[in-house]
Design an enzyme around this catalytic site. Structure first.
Site, mmCIF file in Angstrom:
data_model
loop_
_atom_site.group_PDB
_atom_site.id
_atom_site.type_symbol
_atom_site.label_atom_id
_atom_site.label_comp_id
_atom_site.label_asym_id
_atom_site.label_seq_id
_atom_site.Cartn_x
_atom_site.Cartn_y
_atom_site.Cartn_z
ATOM 1 N N GLU A 63 38.075 -111.762 80.867
ATOM 2 C CA GLU A 63 39.348 -111.165 81.259
ATOM 3 C C GLU A 63 40.171 -110.750 80.047
ATOM 4 O O GLU A 63 39.813 -111.043 78.900
ATOM 5 C CB GLU A 63 40.121 -112.166 82.134
ATOM 6 C CG GLU A 63 39.353 -112.471 83.409
ATOM 7 C CD GLU A 63 40.084 -113.387 84.363
ATOM 8 O OE1 GLU A 63 41.155 -113.952 83.996
ATOM 9 O OE2 GLU A 63 39.594 -113.550 85.498
ATOM 10 N N GLU A 74 28.752 -109.679 86.507
ATOM 11 C CA GLU A 74 27.569 -108.872 86.840
ATOM 12 C C GLU A 74 27.436 -107.699 85.869
ATOM 13 O O GLU A 74 26.354 -107.364 85.405
ATOM 14 C CB GLU A 74 27.661 -108.304 88.267
ATOM 15 C CG GLU A 74 27.711 -109.336 89.369
ATOM 16 C CD GLU A 74 29.126 -109.728 89.752
ATOM 17 O OE1 GLU A 74 29.962 -109.949 88.847
ATOM 18 O OE2 GLU A 74 29.397 -109.841 90.957
HETATM 19 N N1 THU Z 1 34.712 -111.260 89.231
HETATM 20 C C1 THU Z 1 33.417 -111.188 88.819
HETATM 21 O O1 THU Z 1 33.079 -111.574 87.683
HETATM 22 N N2 THU Z 1 32.510 -110.679 89.667
HETATM 23 C C2 THU Z 1 32.794 -110.208 90.917
HETATM 24 O O2 THU Z 1 31.922 -109.688 91.597
HETATM 25 C C3 THU Z 1 34.139 -110.365 91.475
HETATM 26 C C4 THU Z 1 35.171 -110.826 90.531
HETATM 27 C C5 THU Z 1 35.702 -111.790 88.279
HETATM 28 C C6 THU Z 1 36.667 -110.745 87.774
HETATM 29 C C7 THU Z 1 37.863 -111.583 87.415
HETATM 30 O O3 THU Z 1 37.671 -112.103 86.099
HETATM 31 C C8 THU Z 1 37.804 -112.744 88.387
HETATM 32 O O4 THU Z 1 36.487 -112.772 88.905
HETATM 33 C C9 THU Z 1 38.790 -112.642 89.524
HETATM 34 O O5 THU Z 1 38.703 -111.440 90.176
#
Ligand code: THU
Length: 158
Positions: A63, A74
């Site tokens: 993030e 992913e």
């Molecule tokens: N997130 C993922 O890594 N993969 C997904 O398919 C959905 C969301 C992460 C993005 C963000 O860092 C956190 O989960 C909350 O949305």
């Protein structure tokens, strides 16, 4: 005229019932959750890829305070594979998530942007790949193609 989409998938009460060659992939996805940088969502996601040369690639969500600059687990894994193993294909993708706000029985469902990238990987490599999604309490569901997660996708012609 009415048309329907049907998607079949397999469900396993426990991921240990998956074929043995998937076990390391699930372990590695759980493991890589630890490297998630998720101070804002506190949601830790891990993705692992089994490549056709049997190598395993992993990624976790990263993030940023400028929220849209971050990236999902992913896509971190898929883009790493594209950059570093351009001659290999993805055979299986596994995704897991950990977070206090995520009920233990909830299976993480990949976001739309990841589905788009997952699908283009499949089209580009001209090989369908399995997608395994596992909840924190160990339930696994398995899809046979990225297309199953993104019907009527942009860029796909029948
Ligand atoms: N997130 C993922 O890594 N993969 C997904 O398919 C959905 C969301 C992460 C993005 C963000 O860092 C956190 O989960 C909350 O949305």
């Amino acid at each position: 005229m009415k048309h329907e989409y049907k998607v079949s998938y397999q469900r396993f009460d426990n991921w240990k019932e998956l074929p043995i060659e998937d076990h390391e992939l699930v372990d590695r996805a759980y493991e890589v959750c630890k490297s998630a940088y998720a101070p804002y969502s506190k949601f830790h996601v891990g993705a692992s890829l089994r490549m056709t040369n049997y190598e395993i690639i992993t990624g976790s969500n990263q993030e940023n305070i400028a929220y849209p600059s971050g990236l999902c687990a992913e896509r971190v894994a898929l883009f790493y594979a594209g950059a570093n193993l351009p001659n290999e294909k993805v055979q299986t993708l596994c995704v897991v998530a950990k977070g206090d706000l995520l009920p233990i029985e909830k299976i993480l469902s990949p976001c739309g942007a990841c589905r788009q990238v997952m699908l283009e990987t499949e089209v580009r490599q001209n090989l369908k790949y399995r997608i395994i999604l596992v909840s924190q309490n160990g339930v696994a569901i398995v899809f046979n193609s990225a297309e199953d997660l993104l019907p009527l996708a942009f860029g796909i012609t029948d």
